[in-house]
Design an enzyme around this catalytic site. Sequence first.
Site, PDB file in Angstrom:
ATOM      1  CB  THR A  14     -14.555   3.976  -3.964  1.00 35.79           C
ATOM      2  OG1 THR A  14     -14.522   3.176  -2.763  1.00 35.79           O
ATOM      3  CG2 THR A  14     -13.384   3.748  -4.579  1.00 35.79           C
ATOM      4  CG  HIS A  38     -11.757  -1.968  -3.060  1.00 35.00           C
ATOM      5  ND1 HIS A  38     -10.955  -0.819  -3.595  1.00 35.00           N
ATOM      6  CD2 HIS A  38     -12.919  -1.521  -2.570  1.00 35.00           C
ATOM      7  CE1 HIS A  38     -11.858   0.170  -3.368  1.00 35.00           C
ATOM      8  NE2 HIS A  38     -13.070  -0.198  -2.940  1.00 35.00           N
TER       9      HIS A  38
HETATM   10  C1  NCD Z   1     -16.473  -1.900  -0.414  1.00 39.79           C
HETATM   11  C2  NCD Z   1     -16.578  -2.367  -1.888  1.00 39.79           C
HETATM   12  O1  NCD Z   1     -16.983  -1.644  -2.379  1.00 39.79           O
HETATM   13  O2  NCD Z   1     -15.626  -3.522  -1.946  1.00 39.79           O
HETATM   14  N1  NCD Z   1     -16.639  -0.441  -0.317  1.00 39.79           N
HETATM   15  C3  NCD Z   1     -15.773   0.514  -0.231  1.00 39.79           C
HETATM   16  O3  NCD Z   1     -15.277   0.711  -1.348  1.00 39.79           O
HETATM   17  N2  NCD Z   1     -15.273   1.241   0.668  1.00 39.79           N
HETATM   18  C4  NCD Z   1     -16.959  -2.878   0.708  1.00 39.79           C
HETATM   19  C5  NCD Z   1     -18.472  -3.098   0.548  1.00 39.79           C
HETATM   20  O4  NCD Z   1     -19.003  -2.526  -0.530  1.00 39.79           O
HETATM   21  O5  NCD Z   1     -18.859  -3.893   1.223  1.00 39.79           O
END
Ligand code: NCD
Length: 304
Positions: free
Chosen positions: A52, A129
């Site tokens: 991210t 998210h």
């Molecule tokens: C996710 C999160 O941070 O919620 N990861 C991400 O941003 N791609 C999923 C996870 O951490 O399992």
Amino acid sequence: MRSLIDIADLTVEEIDGLIATAEDIIKDPDKYAEKCRRKKLATLFYEPSTRTRLSFESAMIELGGSVIGFSEAQSSSASKGESVADTARVISCFADIIAMRHPMEGAPRVAAMNASIPVINAGDGGHNHPTQTLTDLLTIKREKGRLSHMTVGCCGDLKFGRTVHSLLEAMSRYEGVDFVLISPEELKVPEHVRTDILNAGRVKYRETESLQEAMPELDILYMTRVQRERFISEADYVRLKDTYILTPDKLETAKKDLSILHPLPRVNEISVAIDKDPRACYFRQVMNGKFIRMALIMKLLEVE
Ligand code: NCD
């Protein structure tokens, strides 16, 4: 000035617009190389992240802008006791837009209420998210050619998995999307998701503990990691962590054009033997995350 805290902050038309922009960026990235010249993104990450944060940063760099920020709370004034509200005011003096990840649900909203620049929620606790969801939607659109009329299976930690909460909210607004929620009893979706999304009469859904039982009907299989950091008891985590492990034999009853997504990081829930199956989309999904974040940054900065 707009922020993005919850995926519901965007209308379906706006989401479709972001997807269209991302698809145009993919076709002609050079056209966008100077769009955010002299603009700064601040990445305020109070929780671990690889994809991210780095996809936000590469998105801004590919738009010709630059990036400042921190990647752990310990290296910020949060460790001295500064509030999120004060940090947001301070960063507004330095940057043009903020991407914030925080372990506390609602922290990015507090930031948005106090910042004088747009704030993007890059994950708040077990809550939401939204930019992962935009990534997922772009991926589904590119893989399937549509976002409506399909059966989406969400498998794993549906209780703490914030990506699933935002995905359910977003996809429930497209026509003819049915959900199969696959999880152990203890990791079923939380009450707020049940009342606000599932029982709001907008979608058809069913719940099951068996991935094998659900497999034949799925067009999308959205696998998730059991969110260790949100468990109170390590023993519970250990007991539940390997409930679902997707292996090639489990795909025998799956549709030929199934799309397997995962927000990543994966732990054990998808065997590496699946990676070479053309139905595995999770690494293409990562790439889509950069393009959709480019589209989002431009939208919130009101860049033409
Ligand atoms: C996710 C999160 O941070 O919620 N990861 C991400 O941003 N791609 C999923 C996870 O951490 O399992």
